[in-house]
Write a protein that holds these residues in place. Structure first.
Motif, PDB file in Angstrom:
ATOM      1  N   UNK A 111      47.550  40.158  16.826  1.00 56.72           N
ATOM      2  CA  UNK A 111      47.832  39.274  15.696  1.00 56.72           C
ATOM      3  C   UNK A 111      47.076  37.951  15.849  1.00 56.72           C
ATOM      4  N   UNK A 112      47.021  37.432  17.080  1.00 58.96           N
ATOM      5  CA  UNK A 112      46.266  36.194  17.330  1.00 58.96           C
ATOM      6  C   UNK A 112      44.777  36.413  17.065  1.00 58.96           C
ATOM      7  N   UNK A 113      44.281  37.579  17.473  1.00 59.59           N
ATOM      8  CA  UNK A 113      42.869  37.903  17.259  1.00 59.59           C
ATOM      9  C   UNK A 113      42.546  37.952  15.764  1.00 59.59           C
ATOM     10  N   UNK A 115      44.045  36.282  13.366  1.00 61.09           N
ATOM     11  CA  UNK A 115      44.001  34.909  12.831  1.00 61.09           C
ATOM     12  C   UNK A 115      42.749  34.163  13.275  1.00 61.09           C
ATOM     13  N   UNK A 116      42.301  34.408  14.513  1.00 60.97           N
ATOM     14  CA  UNK A 116      41.114  33.701  15.000  1.00 60.97           C
ATOM     15  C   UNK A 116      39.846  34.159  14.278  1.00 60.97           C
ATOM     16  N   UNK A 117      39.863  35.390  13.722  1.00 64.67           N
ATOM     17  CA  UNK A 117      38.677  35.918  13.040  1.00 64.67           C
ATOM     18  C   UNK A 117      38.724  35.734  11.526  1.00 64.67           C
ATOM     19  N   UNK A 118      39.931  35.781  10.957  1.00 63.81           N
ATOM     20  CA  UNK A 118      40.044  35.846   9.492  1.00 63.81           C
ATOM     21  C   UNK A 118      40.770  34.634   8.902  1.00 63.81           C
ATOM     22  N   UNK A 297      47.048  45.094   2.669  1.00 64.75           N
ATOM     23  CA  UNK A 297      46.329  44.575   1.505  1.00 64.75           C
ATOM     24  C   UNK A 297      44.957  43.968   1.748  1.00 64.75           C
ATOM     25  N   UNK A 298      44.301  44.231   2.892  1.00 68.13           N
ATOM     26  CA  UNK A 298      43.026  43.567   3.199  1.00 68.13           C
ATOM     27  C   UNK A 298      41.808  44.326   2.661  1.00 68.13           C
ATOM     28  N   UNK A 299      40.737  43.568   2.349  1.00 70.74           N
ATOM     29  CA  UNK A 299      39.468  44.190   1.920  1.00 70.74           C
ATOM     30  C   UNK A 299      38.318  43.812   2.852  1.00 70.74           C
ATOM     31  N   UNK A 306      40.877  45.202  12.229  1.00 71.83           N
ATOM     32  CA  UNK A 306      41.914  44.627  13.092  1.00 71.83           C
ATOM     33  C   UNK A 306      43.318  44.995  12.597  1.00 71.83           C
ATOM     34  N   UNK A 307      43.490  44.957  11.262  1.00 74.53           N
ATOM     35  CA  UNK A 307      44.801  45.278  10.673  1.00 74.53           C
ATOM     36  C   UNK A 307      45.190  46.731  10.953  1.00 74.53           C
TER      37      UNK A 307
END
Length: 744
Positions: A111-113, A115-118, A297-299, A306-307
């Motif tokens: 989850x941290x990864x 946030x750090x990327x997206x 819900x990601x594109x 990651x999701x």
């Protein structure tokens, strides 16, 4: 050449095992079953797991071994072809307030990864989103989410002087080492009440002064009370303290949600970074099922990848029946069953094969609906090429075994033998207690008792309870049911017990198991036994305690002498002076009805029932016999008592007390099906004696025998917390929303 397809156990004699030998097939799922106390745990955990762990530890350097837990060599001739073990037991996950479901399972790392990327605006690498690193934690509460302050009104009696005991903390009592700093500092009139101190004196007492204090040969810089308390207690994690120390700590402090991060644990930069309008703390507080829905819900291709990995890991929580947990839930608040399933999740994500997985009753705390999910996880572990050993009573788990080992025939000295090995189908035809009871089910009770009154719980809204109002009938047996996380424990253990603090509670916490505690000391009859010996011999009762005046001076009453060999296993040898009897020779010269105190402690409960005439002692011994513990020896160390035996020992301790309301939290934990009838007989006697008994329980045979059922659900977490059904068991089947109704 020996067949490497089996783990070969030769001559196992640990605890009550009677020199048994067996072959356990590798890369298969083997279930060990048998009555509580038969020797299942002695074979699987104390012999196989202990030896596998010991041999694995010996592959490390001597330096590393010094930091690892020491496993003594079990009493077994030899074990061949062991694999590296992963032991998943029921010990609760600790870790203090910095350990959460997310950090423990490593799901938080993903989850941290993410946030750090997206996340936007960018707040730094993954560790900048961790409340356990200086880069991510809230500066005010240092990542705990709560601030703790010393309450001076609780710490100081201002009407007293330093010599008069003004400092109320037990470690600062008059004369104690911690107290001496203040009267020896020379800063105060030690007989002046604190309320009469000048502002300067009060500031020096609380916040320090630039002086050195001399303690005879030693000197130390003077520290004010507030500084010292903060350094010694507040800076330490309260959740990692012992129960006693934490209780003392909480007595002198006040805790509140951190005013800066409002409990989110993170600094402003981490909390301002968002994905689809949510920050990492908000996502960590979502239940697992809600988090999965959010991740769909990601594109963005990086976010999608990651999701997907994150969803796979969170999905394991749902599969194992823990979909109601959030990643932010502190591990110290998990039950024993929840802890064990969270441990399983850590291992499902790895790619290791040919490991030896050892599980201790993984169905504890699971509703019948979730046992099927657990079974699929056990099969997954096996199908990856691992050997899986499970100690279990649940017929649904036994049914999926490739191989079953039944230990018995009975418990304690009457057990410790392999009475059956083979398939589940063959076990059903076997003439063992397990084989007989696999075919039996208690019927749904038709003729229920009539209540004598009712106790009302009004508008309960704690945790996930949705403004619940429910009546618990008195004078009958009420069983509270529902899937894991539906709100059963909150309703009974939190809300009901707060309103009825006089209720006698028999819960799942393990009995204290150290080498100095035994059934006689735990049940409280040791004092009466000592008094009986003292009266008969006209001497002091303290002589008959192996923890006091009567203990052998060579082994201090332990019966064994331990030799520490640093990083190698320590050696325990029977004491040469007392020959393991724990007492001084002069104490063993005293007799009661022809027996020494050592003889009596070596007797089983069955034997002592005919030996003792003292009413108080007999009442407890009868209770122990009633709960099926007649085979236990009075002086047997509690560390050798199984989980199921410990639960029944608690029950026996409480049975002879006079109480009108009994609350039991899953009393069938660790019990064989043949013992369920015995347990129900005890509970029926309690109710027939005009007591009210409330059980939290998943076992279908117990549910069927209730007078009244309260079913919560329909699911766990936010999807639970409602009362779906109140009434007698035969009416439950008509409840459309109840999952319990489908299985009853």
């Amino acid at each position: 050449m020996t067949d490497r397809q089996f783990i070969e156990v030769h001559g196992a004699r640990e605890n009550n095992l009677k020199d048994i030998s067996l072959n356990i097939p590798k890369q298969k799922l083997t279930v060990f079953t048998g009555v509580s106390g038969s020797g299942k745990s002695s074979l699987v955990f104390d012999t196989i797991a202990a030896e596998a762990q010991r041999q694995l530890n010996e592959t490390f350097t001597a330096f590393v071994q010094g930091f690892l837990p020491h496993y003594g060599q079990p009493d077994v001739d030899r074990i061949e072809h062991l694999n590296a073990p992963i032991i998943i037991d029921q010990k609760r996950v600790g870790g203090g307030s910095r350990s959460t479901v997310g950090t423990y399972t490593d799901i938080a790392v993903l989850l941290r990864l993410l946030f750090s990327r997206v996340g936007q605006p960018y707040a730094g690498p993954a560790y900048a989103f961790s409340f356990n690193t200086p880069q991510g934690m809230c500066p005010e509460c240092e990542g705990i989410g709560k601030t703790v302050q010393l309450d001076l009104d609780k710490l100081l009696d201002r009407s007293a002087s330093l010599n008069g005991g003004a400092i109320l903390h037990p470690e600062f009592k008059v004369g104690k080492w911690m107290w001496k700093m203040y009267p020896l500092s020379g800063l105060f009139d030690n007989d002046k009440p604190i309320k009469d101190y000048s502002d300067e004196e009060l500031h020096a007492l609380l916040y320090g002064a630039d002086v050195k204090v001399s303690f005879g040969e030693f000197g130390s810089k003077y520290e004010g009370l507030v500084e010292r308390f903060t350094r010694m207690y507040i800076k330490k994690d309260a959740a990692a303290m012992s129960d006693r120390n934490r209780a003392v700590f909480e007595q002198f402090t006040t805790s509140q949600t951190c005013p800066l991060c409002h409990g989110a644990r993170l600094n402003r930069a981490a909390l301002d970074c968002r994905i689809a309008g949510r920050n990492i703390a908000e996502l960590s507080d979502l239940e697992a099922t809600e988090l999965i829905a959010f991740l769909e819900g990601f594109t963005d291709p990086i976010a999608v990848r990651l999701a997907a990995r994150l969803t796979e890991r969170v999905q394991h929580l749902v599969e194992i029946g823990l979909g109601y947990l959030s990643l932010g839930r502190e591990t110290s608040t998990l039950s024993g069953g929840e802890s064990q399933r969270v441990k399983m999740i850590r291992h499902l994500g790895n790619s290791l094969t040919e490991m030896l997985y050892i599980l201790d009753e993984p169905t504890v705390g699971l509703h019948a609906r979730d046992v099927a999910r657990l079974n699929s996880l056990l099969k997954k572990l096996r199908d990856k090429g691992n050997t899986v050993l499970v100690v279990e009573h649940d017929p649904d788990v036994i049914a999926i075994a490739d191989h079953v080992v039944d230990i018995g025939p009975k418990a304690g000295t009457h057990g410790g033998e392999v009475v059956f090995e083979g398939s589940y189908e063959d076990l059903k035809r076997a003439d063992t207690l397990t084989g007989q009871f696999l075919k039996q089910h208690l019927p749904i009770k038709q003729k229920v008792r009539q209540p004598t009154g009712q106790m009302t719980i009004q508008n309960a809204a704690l945790h996930n309870l949705k403004n619940v109002t429910v009546n618990i009938p008195t004078g009958v047996l009420t069983v509270v049911t529902g899937v894991a996380g539906s709100g059963k424990s909150t309703l009974v253990n939190d809300v009901f017990l707060e309103q009825h603090p006089d209720a006698i509670v028999i819960d799942q916490s393990r009995v204290t198991a150290n080498s100095r505690s035994a059934p006689a000391t735990y049940t409280g009859i040791m004092d009466d036994i000592r008094q009986a010996f003292a009266r008969a011999n006209k001497v002091s009762a303290s002589l008959f305690s192996f923890n006091s005046a009567g203990s052998c001076p060579n082994c201090n009453g332990l019966g064994v002498v331990y030799t520490d060999l640093a990083f190698m296993e320590g050696i325990a040898a029977t004491c040469e002076i007392c020959e393991g009897k724990r007492f001084k020779s002069e104490v063993l010269a005293y007799h009661l009805r022809g027996k020494t105190i050592s003889d009596v402690l070596d007797m089983t409960v069955e034997e002592t029932l005919t030996f003792f005439t003292e009413k108080k002692i007999k009442a407890v011994l009868h209770a122990m016999s009633d709960v099926g513990l007649g085979y236990l020896r009075l002086g047997q160390p509690l560390s050798t008592v199984s989980g199921g035996e410990g639960q029944r020992l608690k029950l026996a301790t409480e049975l002879h007390k006079q109480g009108s309301v009994y609350v039991m939290d899953e009393p069938t934990t660790g019990l064989h099906r043949s013992d369920i009838g015995l347990l129900m007989g005890i509970i029926d006697r309690l109710v027939d004696a005009k007591n009210t008994v409330i059980l939290i329980e998943h076992h279908l045979d117990v549910i069927r025998q209730a007078d009244w059922i309260i079913d919560l659900g329909p699911e766990g977490g936010s999807a639970g917390g409602e009362v779906l059904f109140e009434g007698p068991p035969q009416a439950l089947k008509d409840s459309k929303r109840s999952i319990t109704a489908r299985f009853i």
